[in-house]
Enzyme design. Sequence first.
Site, PDB file in Angstrom:
ATOM      1  N   SER A   3       0.836  -1.281  -0.031  1.00 13.80           N
ATOM      2  CA  SER A   3      -0.014  -0.093  -0.058  1.00 13.80           C
ATOM      3  C   SER A   3       0.874   1.246   0.086  1.00 13.80           C
ATOM      4  O   SER A   3       1.681   1.337   0.937  1.00 13.80           O
ATOM      5  CB  SER A   3      -0.824   0.149   1.266  1.00 13.80           C
ATOM      6  OG  SER A   3      -1.276   1.395   1.464  1.00 13.80           O
ATOM      7  N   HIS A  56      -1.453  -1.377  -4.131  1.00 10.53           N
ATOM      8  CA  HIS A  56      -2.794  -1.157  -3.551  1.00 10.53           C
ATOM      9  C   HIS A  56      -2.864   0.449  -3.194  1.00 10.53           C
ATOM     10  O   HIS A  56      -1.710   1.227  -2.753  1.00 10.53           O
ATOM     11  CB  HIS A  56      -2.690  -1.702  -1.935  1.00 10.53           C
ATOM     12  CG  HIS A  56      -3.942  -1.558  -1.422  1.00 10.53           C
ATOM     13  ND1 HIS A  56      -5.210  -2.359  -1.624  1.00 10.53           N
ATOM     14  CD2 HIS A  56      -4.217  -0.627  -0.275  1.00 10.53           C
ATOM     15  CE1 HIS A  56      -6.124  -1.837  -0.672  1.00 10.53           C
ATOM     16  NE2 HIS A  56      -5.539  -0.927   0.149  1.00 10.53           N
ATOM     17  N   ASP A  74      -4.857   3.655  -1.611  1.00 13.18           N
ATOM     18  CA  ASP A  74      -5.928   3.794  -0.502  1.00 13.18           C
ATOM     19  C   ASP A  74      -6.578   5.315  -0.863  1.00 13.18           C
ATOM     20  O   ASP A  74      -5.815   6.418  -0.834  1.00 13.18           O
ATOM     21  CB  ASP A  74      -5.439   3.961   0.794  1.00 13.18           C
ATOM     22  CG  ASP A  74      -5.169   2.533   1.251  1.00 13.18           C
ATOM     23  OD1 ASP A  74      -5.835   1.854   1.287  1.00 13.18           O
ATOM     24  OD2 ASP A  74      -3.871   2.091   1.727  1.00 13.18           O
ATOM     25  N   MET A 131      -9.057   8.361   0.169  1.00 10.18           N
ATOM     26  CA  MET A 131      -9.736   8.866   1.484  1.00 10.18           C
ATOM     27  C   MET A 131     -10.250  10.237   1.281  1.00 10.18           C
ATOM     28  O   MET A 131      -9.315  10.912   0.528  1.00 10.18           O
ATOM     29  CB  MET A 131      -8.822   8.428   2.763  1.00 10.18           C
ATOM     30  CG  MET A 131      -8.446   7.373   3.043  1.00 10.18           C
ATOM     31  SD  MET A 131      -7.232   7.471   4.425  1.00 10.18           S
ATOM     32  CE  MET A 131      -6.693   5.618   4.395  1.00 10.18           C
ATOM     33  N   HIS A 188      -8.714   0.999  -3.507  1.00 10.29           N
ATOM     34  CA  HIS A 188      -9.617   0.748  -2.304  1.00 10.29           C
ATOM     35  C   HIS A 188     -10.128   2.237  -1.915  1.00 10.29           C
ATOM     36  O   HIS A 188      -9.760   3.033  -1.435  1.00 10.29           O
ATOM     37  CB  HIS A 188      -8.728   0.426  -1.061  1.00 10.29           C
ATOM     38  CG  HIS A 188      -9.473   0.317   0.290  1.00 10.29           C
ATOM     39  ND1 HIS A 188      -8.675   0.133   1.346  1.00 10.29           N
ATOM     40  CD2 HIS A 188     -10.797   0.157   0.638  1.00 10.29           C
ATOM     41  CE1 HIS A 188      -9.520  -0.194   2.405  1.00 10.29           C
ATOM     42  NE2 HIS A 188     -10.856  -0.099   1.921  1.00 10.29           N
ATOM     43  N   MET A 220     -12.458   4.633  -0.116  1.00  5.85           N
ATOM     44  CA  MET A 220     -12.854   4.817   1.263  1.00  5.85           C
ATOM     45  C   MET A 220     -13.316   6.371   1.097  1.00  5.85           C
ATOM     46  O   MET A 220     -12.746   7.269   1.747  1.00  5.85           O
ATOM     47  CB  MET A 220     -11.571   4.758   2.254  1.00  5.85           C
ATOM     48  CG  MET A 220     -11.303   3.516   2.854  1.00  5.85           C
ATOM     49  SD  MET A 220      -9.585   3.433   3.326  1.00  5.85           S
ATOM     50  CE  MET A 220      -8.556   3.634   2.159  1.00  5.85           C
ATOM     51  N   MET A 262     -11.255  -5.554   6.236  1.00  5.61           N
ATOM     52  CA  MET A 262     -10.419  -4.826   7.052  1.00  5.61           C
ATOM     53  C   MET A 262      -9.963  -5.192   8.581  1.00  5.61           C
ATOM     54  O   MET A 262     -10.840  -5.548   9.059  1.00  5.61           O
ATOM     55  CB  MET A 262     -11.182  -3.354   7.199  1.00  5.61           C
ATOM     56  CG  MET A 262     -11.351  -2.545   5.842  1.00  5.61           C
ATOM     57  SD  MET A 262      -9.758  -2.296   5.094  1.00  5.61           S
ATOM     58  CE  MET A 262      -9.025  -1.258   6.105  1.00  5.61           C
ATOM     59  N   ASP A 307      -6.448  -6.259   4.918  1.00  2.21           N
ATOM     60  CA  ASP A 307      -5.826  -4.868   4.861  1.00  2.21           C
ATOM     61  C   ASP A 307      -5.731  -4.397   6.105  1.00  2.21           C
ATOM     62  O   ASP A 307      -6.887  -3.979   6.852  1.00  2.21           O
ATOM     63  CB  ASP A 307      -6.715  -3.865   3.844  1.00  2.21           C
ATOM     64  CG  ASP A 307      -6.250  -2.602   3.509  1.00  2.21           C
ATOM     65  OD1 ASP A 307      -4.988  -2.433   4.276  1.00  2.21           O
ATOM     66  OD2 ASP A 307      -6.703  -1.831   2.991  1.00  2.21           O
TER      67      ASP A 307
HETATM   68  C1  DX5 Z   1      -5.953   1.687   5.917  1.00  2.00           C
HETATM   69  C2  DX5 Z   1      -5.717   1.396   4.632  1.00  2.00           C
HETATM   70  C3  DX5 Z   1      -4.576   0.523   4.408  1.00  2.00           C
HETATM   71  C4  DX5 Z   1      -3.207   0.933   5.103  1.00  2.00           C
HETATM   72  C5  DX5 Z   1      -2.635  -0.311   5.795  1.00  2.00           C
HETATM   73  O1  DX5 Z   1      -7.164   2.387   5.864  1.00  2.00           O
HETATM   74  O2  DX5 Z   1      -6.827   0.887   3.931  1.00  2.00           O
HETATM   75  O3  DX5 Z   1      -4.322   0.000   3.054  1.00  2.00           O
HETATM   76  O4  DX5 Z   1      -2.453   1.338   3.951  1.00  2.00           O
HETATM   77  O5  DX5 Z   1      -1.563   0.053   6.100  1.00  2.00           O
HETATM   78  P1  DX5 Z   1      -0.669  -0.706   7.476  1.00  2.00           P
HETATM   79  O6  DX5 Z   1      -0.295  -2.042   6.469  1.00  2.00           O
HETATM   80  O7  DX5 Z   1       0.266   0.074   7.759  1.00  2.00           O
HETATM   81  O8  DX5 Z   1      -1.720  -1.138   8.326  1.00  2.00           O
HETATM   82 ZN    ZN Z   2      -6.175  -0.118   1.695  1.00  2.00          ZN
END
Ligand code: DX5
Ligand code: ZN
Length: 218
Positions: A7, A32, A34, A36, A65, A67, A136, A174
């Site tokens: 990620s 990956h 993220d 947000m 992903h 969010m 998650m 994740d």
């Molecule tokens: C959190 C994200 C993850 C994040 C995971 O909301 O969806 O993808 O990058 O990070 P680690 O592996 O550090 O928990």
């Molecule tokens: Zn993620």
Amino acid sequence: MKKIAPSILSADFSNLAQQIRYVEIAGADIIHCDIMDGKFVPNITFGPVVVKAVRKVTKLPIDVHLMIKDPDNFIEDFINAGANYISVHQEEVVHLNRTIAKIKELGAKAGVVLNPSTPVNTLSEILEFVDFVLIMSVNPGFGGQKFIESTLNKISELAKIREEKKLNFEIEIDGGISAQNINKVANAGCDIFVAGSSIFGQDNISAAATELKNLISL
Ligand code: DX5
Ligand code: ZN
């Protein structure tokens, strides 16, 4: 085949192309991303512009992903930017069947995500339509959080349903994945392992990614 999905949330964005090359050399399978919006989760990251930049520097599949609130409005933009996998949260999408169909029609693999507090049985009517389910193992919003142990049961439960119903969606995890816990998650039936801080937060990014990859290839 089990896959590692670094990620980039924990990557050095001033050097993103090089950081992606490090994990590619190490045998990463998927990148990956993220997304947000400061509303669905209490943090903001980046949008399609950055996904497009990632697309330019790697041939690996890109896993987006989402969010964000109203993810339907942005699915097309992310696929046009180069996303190969798109996942939406079960907690946010009202017409999940329609959204999953839309992602597939646009040519990407379609996934549904569950927050730690959302049970697996909420997916009973959608499992036959999805390409993957993302569990998650932290509350979404930030990297570097602690793995929530009870999510292991959700992985086993999902793997059991997949076998019983003869379905073939992939199971992705994740949050809080590291060399310390990746084996037990793999044994529970997980296929794709997202890892942010345990790869990009390390001094030797390639070595960290290789270690995780080796652990799931055992
Ligand atoms: C959190 C994200 C993850 C994040 C995971 O909301 O969806 O993808 O990058 O990070 P680690 O592996 O550090 O928990
Ligand atoms: Zn993620």
